[in-house]
Design an enzyme around this catalytic site. Structure first.
Site, PDB file in Angstrom:
ATOM      1  N   ASN A 264       2.174   1.477   4.418  1.00 38.97           N
ATOM      2  CA  ASN A 264       2.478   0.203   5.094  1.00 38.97           C
ATOM      3  C   ASN A 264       2.146   0.262   6.589  1.00 38.97           C
ATOM      4  O   ASN A 264       2.812  -0.372   7.411  1.00 38.97           O
ATOM      5  CB  ASN A 264       3.945  -0.213   4.864  1.00 38.97           C
ATOM      6  CG  ASN A 264       4.263  -1.659   5.243  1.00 38.97           C
ATOM      7  OD1 ASN A 264       5.392  -1.971   5.612  1.00 38.97           O
ATOM      8  ND2 ASN A 264       3.307  -2.555   5.156  1.00 38.97           N
TER       9      ASN A 264
ATOM     10  N   CYS B  38      -1.578   0.686   7.388  1.00 36.02           N
ATOM     11  CA  CYS B  38      -3.008   0.332   7.501  1.00 36.02           C
ATOM     12  C   CYS B  38      -3.367  -0.878   6.638  1.00 36.02           C
ATOM     13  O   CYS B  38      -3.560  -1.980   7.144  1.00 36.02           O
ATOM     14  CB  CYS B  38      -3.897   1.522   7.109  1.00 36.02           C
ATOM     15  SG  CYS B  38      -3.810   2.904   8.266  1.00 36.02           S
ATOM     16  N   ARG B  39      -3.483  -0.678   5.322  1.00 37.05           N
ATOM     17  CA  ARG B  39      -4.046  -1.723   4.475  1.00 37.05           C
ATOM     18  C   ARG B  39      -3.131  -2.922   4.263  1.00 37.05           C
ATOM     19  O   ARG B  39      -3.567  -4.076   4.414  1.00 37.05           O
ATOM     20  CB  ARG B  39      -4.464  -1.129   3.125  1.00 37.05           C
ATOM     21  CG  ARG B  39      -5.606  -0.155   3.228  1.00 37.05           C
ATOM     22  CD  ARG B  39      -5.750   0.664   1.960  1.00 37.05           C
ATOM     23  NE  ARG B  39      -4.577   1.526   1.767  1.00 37.05           N
ATOM     24  CZ  ARG B  39      -4.334   2.242   0.679  1.00 37.05           C
ATOM     25  NH1 ARG B  39      -5.170   2.158  -0.338  1.00 37.05           N
ATOM     26  NH2 ARG B  39      -3.279   3.013   0.609  1.00 37.05           N
ATOM     27  N   SER B  40      -1.866  -2.689   3.873  1.00 31.10           N
ATOM     28  CA  SER B  40      -1.029  -3.854   3.538  1.00 31.10           C
ATOM     29  C   SER B  40      -0.624  -4.674   4.760  1.00 31.10           C
ATOM     30  O   SER B  40      -0.585  -5.913   4.658  1.00 31.10           O
ATOM     31  CB  SER B  40       0.183  -3.469   2.683  1.00 31.10           C
ATOM     32  OG  SER B  40       1.052  -2.600   3.349  1.00 31.10           O
TER      33      SER B  40
ATOM     34  N   ASP C 278      -8.691   3.456   1.878  1.00 31.61           N
ATOM     35  CA  ASP C 278      -7.680   3.657   2.916  1.00 31.61           C
ATOM     36  C   ASP C 278      -8.364   4.138   4.199  1.00 31.61           C
ATOM     37  O   ASP C 278      -8.837   5.281   4.265  1.00 31.61           O
ATOM     38  CB  ASP C 278      -6.659   4.687   2.446  1.00 31.61           C
ATOM     39  CG  ASP C 278      -5.456   4.729   3.364  1.00 31.61           C
ATOM     40  OD1 ASP C 278      -5.571   4.242   4.508  1.00 31.61           O
ATOM     41  OD2 ASP C 278      -4.403   5.234   2.932  1.00 31.61           O
TER      42      ASP C 278
ATOM     43  N   CYS D 167       0.861  -1.187   0.000  1.00 38.85           N
ATOM     44  CA  CYS D 167       0.000   0.000   0.000  1.00 38.85           C
ATOM     45  C   CYS D 167       0.898   1.239   0.000  1.00 38.85           C
ATOM     46  O   CYS D 167       2.063   1.156  -0.396  1.00 38.85           O
ATOM     47  CB  CYS D 167      -0.983  -0.026   1.166  1.00 38.85           C
ATOM     48  SG  CYS D 167      -0.232   0.024   2.806  1.00 38.85           S
TER      49      CYS D 167
HETATM   50  P1  4NP Z   1      -1.880   2.819   4.129  1.00 44.49           P
HETATM   51  O1  4NP Z   1      -2.545   4.166   4.719  1.00 44.49           O
HETATM   52  O2  4NP Z   1      -1.311   3.170   2.777  1.00 44.49           O
HETATM   53  O3  4NP Z   1      -3.023   1.878   4.049  1.00 44.49           O
HETATM   54  O4  4NP Z   1      -0.821   2.417   5.131  1.00 44.49           O
HETATM   55  C1  4NP Z   1      -1.873   5.384   4.909  1.00 44.49           C
HETATM   56  C2  4NP Z   1      -1.419   5.690   6.156  1.00 44.49           C
HETATM   57  C3  4NP Z   1      -0.809   6.923   6.375  1.00 44.49           C
HETATM   58  C4  4NP Z   1      -0.668   7.821   5.341  1.00 44.49           C
HETATM   59  C5  4NP Z   1      -1.137   7.502   4.082  1.00 44.49           C
HETATM   60  C6  4NP Z   1      -1.730   6.272   3.862  1.00 44.49           C
HETATM   61  N1  4NP Z   1      -0.083   9.089   5.573  1.00 44.49           N
HETATM   62  O5  4NP Z   1      -0.247   9.974   4.740  1.00 44.49           O
HETATM   63  O6  4NP Z   1       0.575   9.267   6.605  1.00 44.49           O
END
Ligand code: 4NP
Length: 151
Positions: free
Chosen positions: A12, A14-16, A124, A9
Site C-alpha cells: 500500500n 506504490c501500486r494501490s 511492482d 496491493c
Molecule cells: P506495493 O509495493 O505493494 O505496490 O506497495 C511494495 C512496496 C514495498 C514492499 C513491497 C511491495 N516491501 O517489501 O517493502
C-alpha cells in the site's frame, strides 16, 4: 448511485495508492460519484506515506498521493466496498484468504479492465523501478473502469 472501490496491493505504498489517486481523479473528471480507498495485504508499511518515487511519478501527471497513508486490508473492508480490485494475482489470493464467510463482494484484477494491455499483474515499481510503466498500465485500466462503472 455512488460506487465504492478499494484498490489492494502488497505494501500500500506504490501500486494501490497510485490506483486510488488515479481512479479518484478520472472519476471526478467523468462526474462519476465514487468512494475510493486503498490498502495492503501486508502490514509492512502501516501508517507510512506512499513511496517517494511513486508520489513524484504520479505528481508529474497531476495526481496527488501525498496525503495517503498505508493501512492493511481488514475483514470489515469486504462489507464496506462494492468492488475490491487487486493489483496482482498473489494479492488476489491473499484477499480471498481474508474473505469473511458468506461475503460475496466482487474481487477482480485491475488489468482485467484492459485485457489487451499485455499484462495480467501490475508490475511492482518498488522492484522494477519503472514507475512510469506502472502508471501507464494503471491509468489505462482506471480509465476503463470509470467508463464501465459510468456506462
Ligand atoms: P506495493 O509495493 O505493494 O505496490 O506497495 C511494495 C512496496 C514495498 C514492499 C513491497 C511491495 N516491501 O517489501 O517493502
Amino acid at each position: 448511485m455512488t460506487r465504492s472501490v478499494l484498490f489492494v496491493c502488497l505494501g500500500n505504498i506504490c501500486r494501490s495508492p497510485t490506483a486510488e489517486a488515479v481512479f479518484r481523479a478520472l472519476a471526478a473528471r467523468a462526474e462519476l460519484p465514487v468512494l475510493t480507498d486503498s490498502c495492503g495485504t501486508s502490514d509492512w508499511h502501516v501508517g507510512a506515506p506512499p513511496y517517494g518515487p511513486s508520489i513524484t511519478a504520479a505528481a508529474v501527471r497531476g495526481y496527488d498521493l501525498s496525503a495517503l497513508r498505508a493501512r492493511q486490508l481488514s475483514a470489515r473492508d469486504f462489507n464496506a466496498f462494492d468492488l475490491i480490485v487487486a493489483m496482482d494475482r498473489d494479492n488476489l489470493r491473499a484477499i480471498e484468504a481474508k474473505r469473511p464467510r458468506g461475503n460475496a463482494t466482487p474481487v477482480a484484477l485491475l488489468l482485467e479492465e484492459t485485457p489487451d494491455c499485455g499484462a495480467t499483474d501490475v508490475p511492482d515499481p518498488y522492484y522494477t523501478r519503472d514507475f512510469d510503466g506502472t502508471l501507464d498500465l494503471v491509468e489505462e485500466a482506471c480509465r476503463a473502469l470509470v467508463a464501465r462503472l459510468a456506462g
